[in-house]
Design an enzyme around this catalytic site. Structure first.
Site, PDB file in Angstrom:
ATOM      1  N   GLY A  79      41.225  16.297  -0.515  1.00 35.76           N
ATOM      2  CA  GLY A  79      40.541  16.331  -1.804  1.00 35.76           C
ATOM      3  C   GLY A  79      39.220  17.073  -1.746  1.00 35.76           C
ATOM      4  CG  ASN A 159      34.476   7.644  -5.972  1.00 39.60           C
ATOM      5  OD1 ASN A 159      33.997   8.228  -6.953  1.00 39.60           O
ATOM      6  ND2 ASN A 159      33.824   7.540  -4.838  1.00 39.60           N
ATOM      7  CD  GLN A 194      39.528   6.871  -5.872  1.00 42.92           C
ATOM      8  OE1 GLN A 194      40.229   5.872  -6.047  1.00 42.92           O
ATOM      9  NE2 GLN A 194      38.994   7.166  -4.699  1.00 42.92           N
ATOM     10  CB  THR A 252      49.544  27.040  11.143  1.00 43.55           C
ATOM     11  OG1 THR A 252      49.418  28.279  11.819  1.00 43.55           O
ATOM     12  CG2 THR A 252      50.957  26.509  11.296  1.00 43.55           C
ATOM     13  CB  CYS A 342      22.021  -1.303   3.967  1.00 47.93           C
ATOM     14  SG  CYS A 342      20.388  -1.860   3.560  1.00 47.93           S
TER      15      CYS A 342
END
Lengths: 414, 236
Positions: A79, A159, A194, A252, A342
């Protein structure tokens, strides 16, 4: 501290928006292409031709799901790469036409940071504000269009809080703008990573020119995705090499990944309506129980219904910090995520929560639970055996008491 | 090149004794997923915090110094209550509350243990405590957690300053790292920020809390500027 002791601790995965497991049907489809059919699809011998055929089949499957032709599908490594290709590819190819791009502030970082990078090269970005539920107004998008606007990029579903943006309406409005102004610009891109498990991705109904999808959120493999590029869209490749994917994305082909991704996409699209109903029941059940059993909570994003992904529950628990909650939940095998600073590498709290006009404190105390195929209500029951007590304990050691309902939460000392 | 002949030098699995180097990133995650982001000591403090202010204890707990640092807007916030014996100048008891992540909670808990153990730390010594001392006690923290979560030394300094003010020892108030606004009372911009966080909205509130500008009228314009600044920052 007197936290509940459980007889049996088990793993409960409530983080499907982060990524999903690969389901057996997909793994089975991928298996031959890992050990047996290993050949390079560009090779002319039989094994190579088989794999070339497999990629073309996969391309047809994806194209069918999007209601388009196979030659509009470019496989990428996920994505993020699809978003990068759409944004940089269009920006570079149309720079002579204009250097203005329109987006919204609650986009995924794959879009936001790409746009930030373009700014360094003299591009101008307009971020249209979203409302308190994260929804952007169609007319605001249209109002942001300038004669030099070359691209509009708006995510299909968010999301973090599950907000579903009015992509079809935006697409139609852009089409109208182009017709009135007799121009082919701006192009319209949407990140649908999403959304792929729950929404109709027909590119003709959505009126998008570019659409990002990937495997890792729909029970397919990680590291593989696709970009839909409408015929005639001026775009330049970002990765150069052997000319695979009609030179739009050299390298590839990730054959097993592409085959698995196509299988996963097909299954996700055929089961999306049934799955919507099933996970919505679980999500609503969690929110009902949280409201009943834990005081001072707030659902972030739109109410359950048409504007919200059915598997997403994002709740702020006032006065408590997200990472601390995560660590306690982890002790019980429960996996979820938080918008707290955090846990982010940047130490910035969720730009989505703050982007909806909510104060920082709401982001720090936000928890995201996202359900998926293997979840049942029993998982919610398991979570709720321990969660109210975890919040209670963390509130006891917290000096913060937030007043709800204010734009900027007031803090009282206890 | 892999060869089949075995080397004569036998490599035994040595127990690696890790030297504490706080400049190095500490991340004790193990590849098998069984490990933890934080050290065992941090984990223990997080799951079994010591000396925190329990519900209902606020009324009973006697203290003569209180310090508050951080704000939930920046992610972490901490309040520390200390009981200092004015004769011995030792911290006899303390309580705390912390809003923050695992390391913020653990580091406050560790600090609270450090200052009251062995019949209490002398305040002169307590004022010398650095974040490094708390980090050592915790066996280290992940690098990016250090600056935001080790607020304990600042809360302690602020609590001891509060004790100095409560006992009319204004000259002893420590002002390192902050801008002194009222020289006579050693009141700094940090003190004003804290007062705003505690609800001070105007000059009267501020004077009531800190006695600032009562005798020293020329600092009032500066005070008003700071009041406006911090009120806008947090409540604007």
């Amino acid at each position: 501290m007197p936290l509940p002791k459980l007889k049996k601790v088990r793993d409960v995965y409530l983080d499907h928006a982060a990524t999903t497991y690969v389901i057996p049907a997909v793994a089975k489809a991928m298996a031959p292409y890992i050990e047996t059919n290993y050949a390079n699809p560009s090779s002319l011998y039989r094994l190579g031709r088989i794999n070339n055929g497999a990629i073309n089949d996969a391309r047809r499957t994806i194209a069918q799901g999007l209601g388009t032709m196979p030659d509009t599908i470019v496989f990428t490594a996920g994505g993020t790469e699809s978003d990068n290709l759409a944004i940089f590819g269009v920006a570079k190819a149309n720079a002579d036409r204009g250097k203005h791009i329109v987006s919204i502030g609650i986009e995924h970082h794959a879009v936001l940071h790409s746009l930030r990078e373009l700014k360094k090269d003299g591009y101008e970005i307009t971020f249209v504000p979203v409302d308190g539920e994260g929804i952007v107004k169609v007319e605001d998008i249209v109002a942001a269009i300038r004669p030099d606007t070359i691209l509009i990029t708006v995510m299909f579903a968010n999301n973090e809080v599950g907000t579903i943006e009015p992509i079809a309406d935006i697409g139609r409005a852009i089409l109208k703008y182009r017709q009135t102004n007799k121009t082919i610009y701006p192009y319209f891109h949407s990140d649908a990573c999403q959304a792929a498990g729950y929404l109709d991705l027909d590119v003709e109904k959505l009126h998008v020119d570019l659409l990002t999808i990937n495997g890792g959120k729909i029970y397919g493999p990680k590291g593989v995705g696709a970009l839909y590029i409408r015929r005639g869209v001026k775009i330049r490749p970002m990765i150069w090499g052997g000319g695979q994917e009609r030179a739009m994305r050299s390298g590839t082909e990730n054959i097993s990944g592409i085959v698995g991704f196509a299988k996963a996409f097909e299954l996700a699209q055929t089961s999306r309506e049934k799955e919507w109903k099933r996970v919505l029941e679980i999500a609503k059940y969690l929110w009902e129980r949280v409201q009943k059993e834990i005081p001072k909570v707030r659902l972030n994003g739109p109410p359950f219904g048409v504007n919200r992904l059915p598997n997403n529950v994002n709740i702020t628990f006032m006065d408590v910090e997200g990472e601390a909650m995560l660590l306690y939940l982890d002790e019980y095998g429960i996996m979820a995520s938080t918008g707290s600073a955090c846990t982010s590498t940047s130490l910035e709290p969720s730009h989505v929560i703050t982007g909806m006009g909510l104060p920082y404190e709401y982001a720090h105390g936000s928890m995201r639970f996202t359900f998926g195929k293997r979840n049942t209500k029993a998982d919610v029951d398991y979570l709720m055996k321990v969660f109210p007590e975890i919040v209670r304990v963390l509130r006891e050691i917290s000096p913060v008491v937030l007043e709800e309902g204010k734009k900027h939460a007031k803090i009282h000392q206890r | 090149m892999p060869t089949k002949t075995k080397s004569k030098i036998k490599i035994t699995n040595k127990k690696v004794v890790q030297k504490k180097n706080l400049k190095e990133e500490v991340d004790v995650r193990t590849p098998d997923g069984g490990g933890w982001l934080y050290s065992d000591i941090v984990k223990d403090h997080f799951f079994n915090p010591r000396n925190f202010m329990q519900y209902g204890e606020e009324e009973k707990f006697k203290f003569n110094g209180i310090g508050r640092v951080g704000s939930p807007a920046c992610g972490d916030e901490m309040v520390l209550w200390v009981q200092i014996d004015p004769k011995t100048e030792k911290i006899s008891q303390c309580r705390w509350r912390t809003f923050g992540c695992g390391s913020a909670i653990a580091s406050t808990s560790a600090l609270s243990e450090m200052i009251v153990e062995n019949s209490g730390m002398k305040i002169d010594e307590a004022l010398k405590l650095k974040p490094q001392n708390i980090l050592e006690r915790l066996g280290g923290l992940p690098n990016r957690k250090v600056h935001c979560s080790v607020l304990g030394d600042k809360a302690l300094q602020s609590a001891i300053n509060d004790f100095f003010r409560n006992t009319a020892q204004h000259s002893r108030v420590q002002t390192a790292g902050a801008k002194v606004i009222d020289k006579e009372l050693n009141v700094t911009d940090h003190d004003i920020e804290e007062a705003v966080l505690e609800g001070a909205q105007n000059l009267e509130d501020l004077q009531h809390k800190l006695k600032v500008g009562v005798f020293n009228k020329e600092v009032i314009p500066q005070l008003e500027d700071l009041l406006r600044f911090y009120n806008e920052k947090y409540y604007g």
